[in-house]
Design a protein around this motif. Sequence first.
Motif, short mmCIF file in Angstrom:
data_model
loop_
_atom_site.label_atom_id
_atom_site.label_comp_id
_atom_site.label_asym_id
_atom_site.label_seq_id
_atom_site.Cartn_x
_atom_site.Cartn_y
_atom_site.Cartn_z
N VAL A 52 0.84 -1.20 0.00
CA VAL A 52 0.00 0.00 0.00
C VAL A 52 0.87 1.26 0.00
CG1 VAL A 52 -1.70 1.32 1.31
CG2 VAL A 52 -1.91 -1.17 1.13
N THR A 53 1.94 1.24 0.79
CA THR A 53 2.85 2.39 0.84
C THR A 53 3.48 2.65 -0.52
OG1 THR A 53 3.35 1.94 3.17
CG2 THR A 53 4.89 3.35 1.96
N ALA A 54 3.89 1.58 -1.20
CA ALA A 54 4.48 1.73 -2.53
C ALA A 54 3.48 2.32 -3.52
CB ALA A 54 4.99 0.38 -3.03
N LEU A 55 2.23 1.87 -3.44
CA LEU A 55 1.19 2.41 -4.32
C LEU A 55 0.97 3.89 -4.07
CD1 LEU A 55 -1.46 -0.46 -4.24
CD2 LEU A 55 -0.16 0.30 -6.23
N ILE A 56 0.92 4.29 -2.79
CA ILE A 56 0.73 5.70 -2.46
C ILE A 56 1.90 6.53 -2.98
CG2 ILE A 56 0.63 7.37 -0.56
CD1 ILE A 56 -0.91 5.28 1.06
N ALA A 57 3.12 6.03 -2.79
CA ALA A 57 4.30 6.77 -3.23
C ALA A 57 4.33 6.92 -4.75
CB ALA A 57 5.56 6.06 -2.75
N MET A 58 4.05 5.82 -5.45
CA MET A 58 4.09 5.87 -6.92
C MET A 58 2.99 6.76 -7.48
SD MET A 58 5.12 2.01 -8.15
CE MET A 58 3.72 1.25 -7.32
N PHE A 152 0.95 15.54 -0.14
CA PHE A 152 0.54 14.22 0.32
C PHE A 152 0.97 13.94 1.75
CE2 PHE A 152 0.31 13.84 -4.24
CZ PHE A 152 -0.81 13.05 -4.44
N GLY A 153 1.92 14.71 2.28
CA GLY A 153 2.45 14.45 3.61
C GLY A 153 1.41 14.46 4.71
N PRO A 154 0.64 15.54 4.88
CA PRO A 154 -0.34 15.59 5.98
C PRO A 154 -1.41 14.50 5.89
CG PRO A 154 0.08 17.79 5.14
CD PRO A 154 0.74 16.84 4.19
N VAL A 155 -1.89 14.22 4.69
CA VAL A 155 -2.92 13.20 4.54
C VAL A 155 -2.35 11.81 4.81
CG1 VAL A 155 -4.65 12.23 2.98
CG2 VAL A 155 -4.12 14.66 2.88
N SER A 156 -1.12 11.57 4.34
CA SER A 156 -0.46 10.30 4.63
C SER A 156 -0.22 10.15 6.13
CB SER A 156 0.88 10.21 3.89
OG SER A 156 0.70 10.25 2.49
N MET A 157 0.12 11.26 6.80
CA MET A 157 0.32 11.23 8.25
C MET A 157 -0.99 10.88 8.97
SD MET A 157 2.32 11.42 10.79
CE MET A 157 3.80 12.09 9.99
N ALA A 158 -2.12 11.39 8.46
CA ALA A 158 -3.42 11.06 9.05
C ALA A 158 -3.69 9.57 8.95
CB ALA A 158 -4.53 11.85 8.35
N ALA A 159 -3.40 8.98 7.78
CA ALA A 159 -3.59 7.54 7.60
C ALA A 159 -2.66 6.76 8.51
CB ALA A 159 -3.35 7.17 6.14
N LEU A 160 -1.44 7.23 8.67
CA LEU A 160 -0.47 6.56 9.54
C LEU A 160 -0.91 6.63 10.99
CD1 LEU A 160 2.22 5.11 9.91
CD2 LEU A 160 3.34 7.36 9.99
N LEU A 161 -1.42 7.79 11.41
CA LEU A 161 -1.91 7.92 12.79
C LEU A 161 -3.08 6.98 13.06
CD1 LEU A 161 -1.75 11.79 13.33
CD2 LEU A 161 -0.28 10.05 14.37
#
Length: 249
Positions: A52-58, A152-161
């Motif tokens: 999932v992380t790879a998909l988000i990054a790509m 994408f940083g803040p939204v990715s951080m929300a998913a990580l939290l």
Amino acid sequence: MSLTPHDWAVFTAAFLTSTVEWVEAYTIVLAVAVTVGWRSAGSATIAGLATVTALIAMTGGALSLGLDIHWLRLVIGILLLLFGLRWLAKAVARSAGLIALHDEAAAYAKTRESLSRADRRAAWLVAYKGVLLEGLEVWLIVVALGYRQGEFGPVSMAALLGLVAVVLLGIALRAPLTRVPENAIKFAVGSALLAFGTFWTAEGLGGEAAWPLSDWSILLLFALFAGSGLLAVQWHRGRALRLRAGGEA
């Protein structure tokens, strides 16, 4: 950097959406861990999260290449509309008693029953698939909200939290997370995604001038969808009571 009400709304929507999806993934992983052990379940979880992380990054990298065009806004807006409509409709149906509430304990028991006939490799694949499928919905939300925000940083951080919160609860309880108010969260997030989807679809069609109140229009749209959802719940409940009364008569 100060966050606007719009930024907080996007962050909260991403966090709540991710949390619900991670709760459902955790239920599957827990069933696998209890059945075949935490080592297999843990490695499957790591593999699923890595995918999932790879998909988000790509996807984030591709969308950050200056593709600020109206048709892409339109596509993202429509995706959020479809996603939000599915969540809100299901939440309304469950609140009104038309379908049963999602039961993490029942899902856990069902997964364990199916795993009782599976070998270690099959169990690993069940955990990986569970994390991946739930993670794909997180991917969609992160990419859609992150692209529109331009970061994408803040939204990715929300998913990580959301993931961290579920993991910590899981470690503490070692049991299905049955007390998470999943349906209420889905109702709120469904309303929010419909509001964002409507706002961004209109922007894709007519530009930013489509909304005279700018970002504040999202709050009005959220109130409209949430209020309509509550009215739908009451209507279905009233209809069910009338049908029941008519049958008894």
